[in-house]
Design an enzyme around this catalytic site. Structure first.
Site, PDB file in Angstrom:
ATOM      1  N   ASP A  11       0.852  -1.194   0.000  1.00 27.38           N
ATOM      2  CA  ASP A  11       0.000   0.000   0.000  1.00 27.38           C
ATOM      3  C   ASP A  11       0.888   1.244   0.000  1.00 27.38           C
ATOM      4  O   ASP A  11       1.863   1.311   0.749  1.00 27.38           O
ATOM      5  CB  ASP A  11      -0.898  -0.026   1.255  1.00 27.38           C
ATOM      6  CG  ASP A  11      -1.900   1.108   1.253  1.00 27.38           C
ATOM      7  OD1 ASP A  11      -1.495   2.227   1.621  1.00 27.38           O
ATOM      8  OD2 ASP A  11      -3.055   0.888   0.903  1.00 27.38           O
TER       9      ASP A  11
ATOM     10  N   ASN B 237      -2.411  13.144  -3.305  1.00 24.40           N
ATOM     11  CA  ASN B 237      -3.574  13.594  -4.072  1.00 24.40           C
ATOM     12  C   ASN B 237      -4.006  14.995  -3.663  1.00 24.40           C
ATOM     13  O   ASN B 237      -4.286  15.847  -4.507  1.00 24.40           O
ATOM     14  CB  ASN B 237      -4.740  12.622  -3.871  1.00 24.40           C
ATOM     15  CG  ASN B 237      -4.761  11.526  -4.921  1.00 24.40           C
ATOM     16  OD1 ASN B 237      -4.212  11.692  -6.014  1.00 24.40           O
ATOM     17  ND2 ASN B 237      -5.367  10.411  -4.611  1.00 24.40           N
TER      18      ASN B 237
ATOM     19  N   ASP C  61      -2.599   9.783 -10.111  1.00 22.95           N
ATOM     20  CA  ASP C  61      -2.757   8.750 -11.138  1.00 22.95           C
ATOM     21  C   ASP C  61      -1.418   8.369 -11.757  1.00 22.95           C
ATOM     22  O   ASP C  61      -1.158   7.205 -12.051  1.00 22.95           O
ATOM     23  CB  ASP C  61      -3.708   9.254 -12.240  1.00 22.95           C
ATOM     24  CG  ASP C  61      -5.140   9.367 -11.755  1.00 22.95           C
ATOM     25  OD1 ASP C  61      -5.433   8.830 -10.659  1.00 22.95           O
ATOM     26  OD2 ASP C  61      -5.956   9.992 -12.438  1.00 22.95           O
TER      27      ASP C  61
ATOM     28  N   GLU D 176      -5.058   2.645  -3.545  1.00 18.76           N
ATOM     29  CA  GLU D 176      -3.603   2.581  -3.631  1.00 18.76           C
ATOM     30  C   GLU D 176      -3.058   1.262  -3.112  1.00 18.76           C
ATOM     31  O   GLU D 176      -1.882   1.176  -2.751  1.00 18.76           O
ATOM     32  CB  GLU D 176      -2.981   3.757  -2.850  1.00 18.76           C
ATOM     33  CG  GLU D 176      -3.226   3.764  -1.333  1.00 18.76           C
ATOM     34  CD  GLU D 176      -4.500   4.509  -0.947  1.00 18.76           C
ATOM     35  OE1 GLU D 176      -5.389   4.608  -1.815  1.00 18.76           O
ATOM     36  OE2 GLU D 176      -4.581   4.981   0.191  1.00 18.76           O
TER      37      GLU D 176
END
Length: 579
Positions: free
Chosen positions: A446, A454, A463, A489
């Site tokens: 992760d 973000n 992205d 993620e």
């Protein structure tokens, strides 16, 4: 967006007969219907009063009453009962306008119940019947409902087109507010632009449309958050919070709560962040998408971690993963519904082309039969063309099926297996390796602080980070290994025939290369790290869910131990080893 679906129901009204044909009962029904926008309780009360006299109503008035009953059911959250009533009205209605209004109400209902395929079928019905509608206000409301549905599906270009069509049929203040609000939403999701948002917000306030006003405020506030203007976003949301709550539209209210929780968490006001997140999870999920619940449980998880309440953190983390999975599945259903309809349209167009070609061929054959045998070669040529065209159509159909399968099995952003496909392939591989006695290792990893990336640099950079993970993983894994995106993620790797020591070595190499990824924003490199949890079939067995659970527990410990590290699950004393 779903609160706009409910709100558009309130705009649907009936004008079926002329004034000279309206009885006292009909006028009473119309008067009752008008109450739905101002006093829902009185609307329900007066409807019950009319129902007591239902045996005195004419057939047309009975249909009108059934329509209002269906509207009341939907406004009160009983979608199933609403669908049953309105379908009967649609079938029995004697006028095109009432059929169209019934279809609009069904379209709104299917969006609320997340039945995307049925909703797209209603759009097909509306597009066929709008040409015969005698009232411009009916056509305008139909196009607004279609635009809202397309935006809900993520088809924002189609949302803009239909919102603009609504303006062509009716340009009153309410329609201008609604259509331009939908256009603002489409442009914001396509380009991130809020051009003209302030002007549209003023128009909606002037038209006394609190729902659309509050809807626009969420976009302005979200834009302020993205730009780092937390104080401005907080001030705007708090100023309009009471009016938003008065709308009684839970999804709109949950959007405001979600943004306020996000702001307070970033400001380290944990009490306020927790308070607004708890308000979201106290709501019923029936008429609200899963996304606000995902954000709420993630906020509560982060607050619990900061407060060192790890027991609560685990509970919230499990809830977060559950709703995140539901949200991802809902997004896949939307995509599949759109692709299925497009495929049906393509097939129908191809069938029409084939029929046209066949008709042309038959006409030519009849003509050629009169010209004796000298023209047989031309007939053969035409038949060959038809057969070739059929083969081309079959080939295109097969290609479409392949594309649909690709959408169903692979993640559109990263190009790797999605959770469903990865799970299916992994379970098959585990069954084979168990039968042959071959060891299997499992890695779950992760990205660390991905939400910060973000929120700080924007979703396009996020992205780009997700897409870049494919290179280091494929570099250090074999063709027989399985690699998939579990959600958000989070990623997983299944390593058949790989011992724990080797799997740990592979995980650490991948972790190192992830930390060395060269992704820059404004010529400044950003920090990217990941935490890994590892287990092996000798410890966890060959059950996929158990492997996932044990590697997830090891991953959690890696996060707790400081992130950017690998942890191995141990079954002996429930402790995890650092790799």
């Amino acid at each position: 967006m779903k609160f706009l679906l409910c709100f558009s129901i309130l705009l649907t009204s009936l004008y079926v007969f002329s004034e000279t044909e309206k009885s006292s009962f009909w006028k009473q029904l119309e008067k009752t219907e008008k109450l739905r926008t101002s006093d829902l309780k009185k609307f329900s009360h007066d409807l019950k009063q009319i129902e007591r006299m239902s045996e005195k109503l004419s057939k047309e008035e009975q249909i009108y009453l059934s329509f209002l009953r269906g509207m009341e059911d939907l406004l009160l959250g009983n979608s199933k009962a609403s669908i049953q009533k309105v379908k009967l009205v649609k079938q029995s209605a004697s006028t095109s306008d009432l059929k169209t209004k019934s279809s609009i109400l069904l379209l709104n209902t299917y969006a609320i119940t997340r039945d995307w395929t049925e909703g797209l079928s209603e759009i097909e019905f509306l597009n066929k019947h709008l040409e015969t509608s005698s009232q411009s206000n009916v056509s305008s409301r139909a196009y607004l409902a279609i635009a809202i549905f397309y935006n809900q599906l993520g088809e924002y270009d189609l949302g803009q087109i239909n919102a603009k069509k609504a303006l062509l049929f009716n340009a009153n203040e309410r329609t201008i507010c609604a259509a331009n609000s939908i256009i603002i939403e489409s442009r914001f999701n396509l380009t991130g632009s809020l051009k003209r948002a302030e002007n549209v917000l003023q128009n909606c306030s002037k038209a006394n449309e609190p729902v659309y006003s509050s809807f626009l405020i969420t976009f302005v506030a979200r834009n302020n958050i993205n730009k780092g203007n937390l104080d401005g976003a907080e001030k705007l949301l708090k100023k309009h919070l009471a009016s938003t709550e008065n709308t009684q539209y839970n999804y709109l209210i949950s959007e405001h709560y979600q943004l306020l929780a996000q702001i307070y968490l970033q400001k380290n006001d944990l009490v306020s962040a927790k308070s607004f997140a708890e308000k979201i999870i106290s709501m019923s999920e029936d008429n609200i998408p899963y996304k606000p619940f995902v954000a709420a449980y993630k906020t509560l998880y982060e607050v619990s971690i900061i407060n060192n309440n790890y027991k609560k953190a685990i509970q919230y983390f499990e809830k977060y993963h559950s709703y995140d999975k539901k949200n991802l599945n809902q997004a896949k259903l939307k995509s599949m519904a759109v692709q299925t309809i497009k495929h049906k349209v393509n097939e129908k167009n191809n069938e029409i082309e084939i029929l046209n070609k066949e008709n042309e061929s038959l006409t030519l054959q009849r003509s050629l039969s009169k010209k004796e045998a000298t023209n047989k070669s031309l007939v053969i040529l035409l038949l060959t063309l038809v057969i070739s065209f059929i083969f081309i159509w079959l080939y295109r159909t097969k290609q479409t099926h392949i594309k649909l399968k690709q959408l169903a099995e692979f993640d559109s952003l990263t190009g790797i297996s999605n959770r469903r496909h990865f799970t299916k392939e992994s379970e098959s591989a585990l069954l084979h390796n168990q039968s042959t006695g071959q060891v299997v290792s499992f890695i779950l990893f992760d990205l660390d602080k991905f939400k910060f990336i973000n929120d700080t640099h924007g979703h396009p950079i996020g992205d780009q980070v997700l897409q870049s993970l494919k290179t280091p993983v494929l570099k250090h894994t074999r063709k027989v290994d399985l690699f998939g995106r579990i959600g958000g993620e989070e990623f997983a790797i299944l390593l058949p025939g790989c011992e724990l020591e080797k799997a740990s070595e592979i995980a650490d190499k991948i972790r190192t290369e992830i930390s060395e990824l060269d992704i820059k924003v404004n010529d400044k490199a950003i920090t990217i790290t990941a935490s890994f949890g590892i287990t092996v079939s000798r410890i966890s067995g060959y059950n996929f869910d158990t492997l996932m659970k044990h590697s997830d527990e090891a991953l959690y410990d890696a996060k707790h131990a400081g992130r950017n590290r690998c942890m191995i699950y141990s079954s002996s004393n429930d402790e995890h080893q650092t790799s």
